[in-house]
Design a protein around this motif. Structure first.
Motif, PDB file in Angstrom:
ATOM      1  N   GLN A 113       0.826  -1.205   0.000  1.00 22.75           N
ATOM      2  CA  GLN A 113       0.000   0.000   0.000  1.00 22.75           C
ATOM      3  C   GLN A 113       0.863   1.260   0.000  1.00 22.75           C
ATOM      4  O   GLN A 113       0.603   2.200  -0.756  1.00 22.75           O
ATOM      5  N   ASP A 114       1.883   1.267   0.848  1.00 18.64           N
ATOM      6  CA  ASP A 114       2.773   2.422   0.896  1.00 18.64           C
ATOM      7  C   ASP A 114       3.571   2.553  -0.402  1.00 18.64           C
ATOM      8  O   ASP A 114       3.923   3.667  -0.814  1.00 18.64           O
ATOM      9  N   GLN A 115       3.841   1.439  -1.036  1.00 16.92           N
ATOM     10  CA  GLN A 115       4.538   1.451  -2.321  1.00 16.92           C
ATOM     11  C   GLN A 115       3.705   2.151  -3.384  1.00 16.92           C
ATOM     12  O   GLN A 115       4.228   2.963  -4.167  1.00 16.92           O
ATOM     13  N   GLU A 116       2.403   1.865  -3.418  1.00 16.93           N
ATOM     14  CA  GLU A 116       1.522   2.508  -4.397  1.00 16.93           C
ATOM     15  C   GLU A 116       1.466   4.019  -4.170  1.00 16.93           C
ATOM     16  O   GLU A 116       1.481   4.812  -5.114  1.00 16.93           O
ATOM     17  N   MET A 117       1.426   4.417  -2.907  1.00 18.42           N
ATOM     18  CA  MET A 117       1.377   5.844  -2.614  1.00 18.42           C
ATOM     19  C   MET A 117       2.695   6.522  -2.977  1.00 18.42           C
ATOM     20  O   MET A 117       2.714   7.659  -3.458  1.00 18.42           O
ATOM     21  N   ALA A 118       3.808   5.829  -2.765  1.00 17.63           N
ATOM     22  CA  ALA A 118       5.100   6.394  -3.147  1.00 17.63           C
ATOM     23  C   ALA A 118       5.186   6.543  -4.657  1.00 17.63           C
ATOM     24  O   ALA A 118       5.746   7.527  -5.168  1.00 17.63           O
ATOM     25  N   CYS A 119       4.626   5.579  -5.394  1.00 19.50           N
ATOM     26  CA  CYS A 119       4.596   5.685  -6.858  1.00 19.50           C
ATOM     27  C   CYS A 119       3.698   6.842  -7.301  1.00 19.50           C
ATOM     28  O   CYS A 119       4.014   7.556  -8.258  1.00 19.50           O
TER      29      CYS A 119
END
Length: 476
Positions: A258-264
């Motif tokens: 989830q945090d990866q998607e937000m970082a992207c």
């Protein structure tokens, strides 16, 4: 012997994984706490980057011992002695006796304090390796099935679409060729492949989105490639296979994605004009309407997510600023602090080690492997406790030829072993003080003359006694 070595190796692998998984769970809780406390203070990029500490903890089997490690506060694990024990080896009796007639090199006994627990540790090890095999086969079959379904999918040929995609690549400074493909199997745009990356789009998606919306999707997927998210997701999936029994790590992996998607999202937004940022959020909402239940596929990185996660991403987009993808000093300090306290191993504070004294007078000789001492003297020479402790064993050993034997348990995971005694002066369960008489030097068992075979174990592992004996002196 091969079967014993395999069993002990499996037990060591399991106990290390279990111990490391427990420590990693503590790290997960700390990361979640820091994320909650720093929700409004740390940038979006930090919220994903901090999870790399967990990857390091799970993937790297070695770390530096430190007196400030957080794990110094954890109680000693009952399985540590098995975890750190070396595979048993046959003692070279003839060679040892030929060199030193009165010596008998003690064979490392991995189960001195673990005879009762060894059987259930072995059972749990078999369950663990069985679960690893099942999860590995399941994930491999799933990936193979997906690749088989996708191998014949068509490439995007529309020149207008390819032009938009090429502009996005150029804008992000990506020169590697990344093909675009269409698939009826996909319910969300997704990037796949580590060395030969490709972006898959759901069938008919190009007919439902305009040029601006496609650009948002392309920027997001290319952000995954630029950030190397596919290798990260693959490594995490493998680590989850090894730690399949820990539900907290599965939750951590989900939060990491989830945090990866937000970082992207944050990285993609840095390539958009400020007036175009709200449109990015509208594209996300539109994708949710088109594909209400996107499938999350391992070893991939996609655009769509669940309704709950989309809400969180939309909130981030509403308050987005360019600095959301930059590091802050406070964020760096927190990551470094977590690393120092959680990526190091526990180490006893200097000065707290148990002081040992030579248990008997006589000529002292070290065994060739430096794991025991032979103290040669006359029959019935007093043998005293090298340190205060509790008697674990005081009986004749019929299995290994060590004759009358006493095993004492001390603080900090230490044990001392006294073999070939002529007479036992203590019984199992008794508490002894340092210097208390526990037996008389003898030549019982497999022995060629009166001597005491003395050994010190640290968490079940034989160590060089000369390094722990207090000033190397015998007791008065």
């Amino acid at each position: 012997m091969d079967w014993q070595w395999l069993t002990l190796t499996l037990n060591q692998a399991f106990t290390w994984t279990l111990s490391n998984s427990i420590e990693a769970s503590l790290l997960v809780l700390l990361i979640l706490l820091c994320q909650q406390l720093g929700k409004k203070h740390f940038p979006i990029r930090w919220h994903h980057a901090v999870w790399f500490l967990l990857l390091w903890k799970l993937a790297i089997p070695w770390s530096i011992d430190s007196t400030i490690s957080l794990y110094n506060w954890l109680p000693t694990s009952p399985w540590t002695s098995i975890q750190e024990t070396h595979p048993p080896t046959e003692p070279i009796v003839l060679t040892t006796e030929a060199l030193h007639p009165h010596e008998f090199a003690l064979q490392p006994d991995a189960s001195l304090a673990n005879e009762a627990s060894f059987s259930w540790i072995s059972l749990l090890s078999l369950i663990w390796i069985g679960g690893v095999a099942i999860f590995a086969i399941t994930m491999t079959r799933s990936a193979y099935r997906l690749l088989s379904q996708l191998k014949n999918d068509v490439f995007v040929q529309d020149e207008a679409i390819l032009r938009v995609f090429s502009q996005c690549q150029k804008q992000m400074g990506i020169t590697k060729s990344i093909p675009l493909r269409m698939s009826p199997q996909m319910t969300s745009p997704a990037l796949m492949g580590i060395w030969r990356p490709q972006i898959w789009l759901p069938e008919n998606l190009l007919d439902k989105l305009n040029e601006h919306e496609l650009r948002h999707i392309f920027l997001h997927e290319l952000a995954h490639w630029k950030r190397r998210d596919i290798p990260v997701n693959s490594i995490m999936s493998v680590l989850l296979i090894l730690n399949w029994f820990n539900p907290l790590l599965w939750y951590a992996a989900s939060r990491m994605r989830q945090d990866q998607e937000m970082a992207c999202d944050a990285l993609a937004l840095t390539y958009l004009q400020e007036t175009e940022v709200p449109r990015y959020g509208y594209t996300m909402i539109k994708m949710l309407e088109l594909y209400a239940c996107p499938k999350q596929i391992r070893f991939t990185a996609g655009f769509s997510s669940s309704k709950k996660q989309v809400k969180r991403r939309i909130e981030m987009i509403r308050h987005f600023q360019k600095r959301a993808y930059t590091w802050t000093l406070s964020g760096i300090v927190v990551v470094l602090a977590l690393g120092v306290f959680t990526l190091t191993d526990a180490k006893k504070v200097l000065g707290n080690e148990v002081p040992f004294s030579v248990p008997a007078e006589g000529e002292t000789r070290s065994a060739p492997d430096q794991t025991s001492l032979s103290i040669i003297n006359n029959l019935n020479t007093p043998v005293k406790a090298a340190a205060a402790g509790k008697v674990l064993k005081a009986e004749y050993d019929t299995k290994t030829g060590k004759g009358n034997q006493v095993i004492l348990e001390h603080e900090d995971g230490y044990q001392t072993v006294y073999s070939h005694l002529e007479k036992l002066e203590v019984t199992a369960g008794a508490t002894v003080t340092q210097g208390q008489l526990i037996g008389l030097l003898g030549s019982t068992g497999r022995s060629t003359g009166p001597h005491l075979a003395f050994q010190i174990l640290e968490n079940g592992t034989p160590v060089d006694p000369t390094k722990l004996l207090e000033n190397g002196k015998t007791q008065e």
